[in-house]
Scaffold this active site. Sequence first.
Site, short mmCIF file in Angstrom:
data_model
loop_
_atom_site.label_atom_id
_atom_site.label_comp_id
_atom_site.label_asym_id
_atom_site.label_seq_id
_atom_site.Cartn_x
_atom_site.Cartn_y
_atom_site.Cartn_z
CG HIS A 121 37.55 44.06 43.74
ND1 HIS A 121 38.59 43.68 44.49
CD2 HIS A 121 37.35 42.71 43.42
CE1 HIS A 121 38.72 42.53 44.94
NE2 HIS A 121 37.81 41.91 44.40
CB CYS A 132 37.82 39.53 42.08
SG CYS A 132 35.89 39.19 42.29
#
Length: 221
Positions: free
Chosen positions: A169, A196
């Site tokens: 992301h 992430c």
Amino acid sequence: MTLKVKHWLYAIFCLLVVGTVLTHRVHTLRAQKARIARQAKIKRSRHQAAKRRAVVAQRNANMRTPINWRKSSETIPYPDLKQAKNLWVKVCLKKNRTYVYDGKHIIYTMYCTGGIYQRDDKTGKMKSLTPTGTYHIQNERGDHFYNAQLNEGANYYVSWLDHGKYLFHSVPTVGNGKYNKTEAAKLGKTQGSHGCVRLSVPDARWFFRNVPVGTKIVVTN
């Protein structure tokens, strides 16, 4: 000793001499051939190494400096992934880089930020919160998410493990949707996520729009 015997002995001697000369010649030719082959192999290796260095130098020359999380990592256009015959992605956590491959060739490099390193209670070694191994892009993706517990969100997310837990992301956002500039400044320089893989805003948007479900993801230290 008769003359006939002498002739036979002389003939045998000549054959031995000729055989020795021929054997020596064969060994010499084989040695020369092996030496030429070694020299050719060394030359090819040097040429390939020089070619790889040139590719790396060119790739590094394309990287945007200084790092800007608001812009693409490379100064050249993004590749057309539909043309890739063997698309896969490699994340190097300690290098803070994500590489897009077509087979053996890197076709795009992105600055990234992976999970922070913590000491593993079992091994005593430092371990990233981003799991290492081989995974694949999953179905979950979207324009934006927000985790109220962490007061952190991001844009252009794509899941690669545990269906929404581990994502690619953008650099993170806060509760009002604005980007967290302090965290964004870590991009390409150090680790900082909860697991992430963070990308620049344009890189995350491109990744979100173009990397298909099922693409292999390899995460390494």
